[in-house]
Design a protein around this motif. Structure first.
Motif, short mmCIF file in Angstrom:
data_model
loop_
_atom_site.label_atom_id
_atom_site.label_comp_id
_atom_site.label_asym_id
_atom_site.label_seq_id
_atom_site.Cartn_x
_atom_site.Cartn_y
_atom_site.Cartn_z
N UNK A 101 0.85 -1.21 0.00
CA UNK A 101 0.00 0.00 0.00
C UNK A 101 0.89 1.25 0.00
N UNK A 102 1.92 1.23 0.83
CA UNK A 102 2.82 2.39 0.92
C UNK A 102 3.59 2.57 -0.40
N UNK A 103 4.04 1.46 -0.96
CA UNK A 103 4.78 1.54 -2.24
C UNK A 103 3.88 2.05 -3.35
N UNK A 104 2.59 1.70 -3.29
CA UNK A 104 1.63 2.17 -4.30
C UNK A 104 1.49 3.70 -4.20
N UNK A 105 1.46 4.19 -2.96
CA UNK A 105 1.36 5.65 -2.76
C UNK A 105 2.59 6.33 -3.34
N UNK A 106 3.76 5.73 -3.12
CA UNK A 106 5.00 6.31 -3.65
C UNK A 106 4.97 6.35 -5.17
N UNK A 107 4.43 5.27 -5.76
CA UNK A 107 4.37 5.16 -7.23
C UNK A 107 3.38 6.20 -7.79
N UNK A 108 2.23 6.32 -7.14
CA UNK A 108 1.17 7.22 -7.64
C UNK A 108 1.49 8.68 -7.33
N UNK A 109 1.84 8.93 -6.02
CA UNK A 109 1.97 10.33 -5.56
C UNK A 109 3.40 10.86 -5.68
N UNK A 110 4.39 9.93 -5.62
CA UNK A 110 5.79 10.38 -5.55
C UNK A 110 6.17 10.83 -4.16
N UNK A 111 5.29 10.59 -3.19
CA UNK A 111 5.60 10.98 -1.80
C UNK A 111 4.39 10.74 -0.92
N UNK A 112 4.48 11.15 0.36
CA UNK A 112 3.36 10.96 1.29
C UNK A 112 3.43 12.03 2.37
N UNK A 113 2.26 12.62 2.68
CA UNK A 113 2.19 13.64 3.74
C UNK A 113 1.50 13.11 4.99
N UNK A 114 0.47 12.29 4.81
CA UNK A 114 -0.29 11.83 5.98
C UNK A 114 -0.65 10.35 5.82
#
Ligand SMILES: NC(=O)C1=CN([C@@H]2O[C@H](COP(=O)(O)OP(=O)(O)OC[C@H]3O[C@@H](n4cnc5c(N)ncnc54)[C@H](OP(=O)(O)O)[C@@H]3O)[C@@H](O)[C@H]2O)C=CC1
Ligand SMILES: C[C@]12CC(=O)[C@H]3[C@@H](CCC4=CC(=O)CC[C@@]43C)[C@@H]1CC[C@@H]2C(=O)CO
Length: 293
Positions: A101-114
């Motif tokens: 799930x976290x890797x998917x966020x990195x792939x889609x968003x290029x980062x994470x804030x919350x």
């Protein structure tokens, strides 16, 4: 002696006011363009949190197991004005999926804030049945997947000076009957994340950890599990969800969303445990408890 007690009480009230009065003001814009993961977002409080951050213009990644529910949540998030919204379905009893799930966020968003950690595994609401394997299974879903996602997300959260939001329960701060496995997992969350918060301070890691302590909320699963036994009325999930989002965005250490009387247990928890037990039991009507097979 009496004057000393008055001075101690007065000092305690002043300190509590100083530390908890908080003058931070929340603005919806705080979430605009932010990259947010919401777990357990196919229903209940998680679903409502996804809608709030969508309305505020965040990029949202929602996750749970049920695809058709997630698809409905995604559609509603788009309606509400999410900057972008995606879902990934899977089971949080699997730590590989939790990392995915976290890797998917990195792939889609290029980062994470919350990172909003909210999901819980199924458990019963009844006397402890002695099944320790159920506690082990629940620890995987309710605790170890939270820790796994936190570890995987930390490099991105360090870059964004982001927030980790952990949804817990009054049953994770105050001993609660009829939910021994659930309460075990929620107390564990306090141990893990409150200790991690101190290590972040020591290491000057500017990632906030917000532990959310909530009591009975009107989600379908909770009402189905406890109605008739818990005598307090449930609080509204939409308002609860907003308070959690606000607390995370304001980088609060803890958010308390409790029905009025639930604040008392937290005040007397360590000073009068027997009196607390008496008050707790007054909130339960066990004659309505379904008989265990
Ligand atoms: N409602 C209440 O009265 C209270 C709730 N809380 C806390 O609030 C949070 C949300 O509770 P609530 O909204 O009532 O719960 P819900 O049952 O409404 O939602 C639980 C969410 O978790 C998902 N989920 C369940 N099992 C798994 C799994 N194995 N893997 C991945 N996702 C899973 C569900 O989706 P799916 O089935 O599709 O996987 C759903 O989206 C929880 O942390 C709970 O402890 C705390 C105190 C009171
Ligand atoms: C009632 C209370 C909060 C809850 O809703 C949970 C309950 C323990 C068993 C549960 C399992 C679930 O899967 C959903 C949540 C819940 C019904 C908790 C025991 C005390 C909690 C409380 O809010 C008391 O004020």
């Amino acid at each position: 002696m009496a004057i000393i007690k008055v001075i101690v009480a007065f000092t305690g009230i002043c300190l509590a006011f100083y530390f908890y009065s908080g003058t931070d003001v929340f603005e919806d814009d705080m979430l605009k363009g932010k990259k947010v993961i919401v777990t357990g977002a196919s229903s209940g409080i998680g679903e409502q949190m996804a809608y709030h951050v969508a309305r505020m213009g965040s990029h949202v990644l929602v996750t749970a197991r049920t695809v058709d529910k997630l698809e409905k949540v995604v559609a509603q998030c788009k309606q509400l004005g999410a900057a972008s919204v995606h879902y990934i379905a899977g089971n949080m009893n699997n730590m590989t999926f939790a990392k995915q799930v976290v890797h998917e966020a990195e792939k889609i968003f290029g980062g994470l804030d919350m990172l909003i950690l909210n999901h819980i595994g199924w458990t019963y609401f009844n006397y402890f049945d002695g099944n320790v394997d159920h506690i082990r299974d629940l620890l995987e879903i309710n605790v170890l997947s939270y820790a796994t996602m936190t570890v995987a997300a930390l490099p991105m959260l360090k870059k964004s000076n982001g927030n980790i939001v952990v949804v817990s329960s009054i049953a994770g701060k105050v001993p609660s009957p009829l939910s021994v496995p659930y309460s075990t997992t929620k107390f564990a969350l306090d141990g893990f994340f409150s200790s991690l918060r101190i290590e972040f301070v020591q290491q000057k890691i500017d990632v906030s950890i917000t532990l959310c302590v909530i009591s009975y909320i009107d989600t379908d699963s909770a009402v189905k599990s406890v109605s008739g036994v818990i005598t307090q009325p449930p609080a509204p999930k939409k308002e609860c969800a907003l308070e959690i989002i606000k607390g995370g965005a304001l980088r609060k250490r803890e958010v308390y969303y409790l029905y009025r009387a639930a604040k008392i247990p937290l005040l007397i928890r360590d000073w009068a445990p027997e009196f607390l037990e008496y008050l707790t039991l007054k909130n339960y009507d066990v004659k309505n408890l379904p008989k265990k097979e």
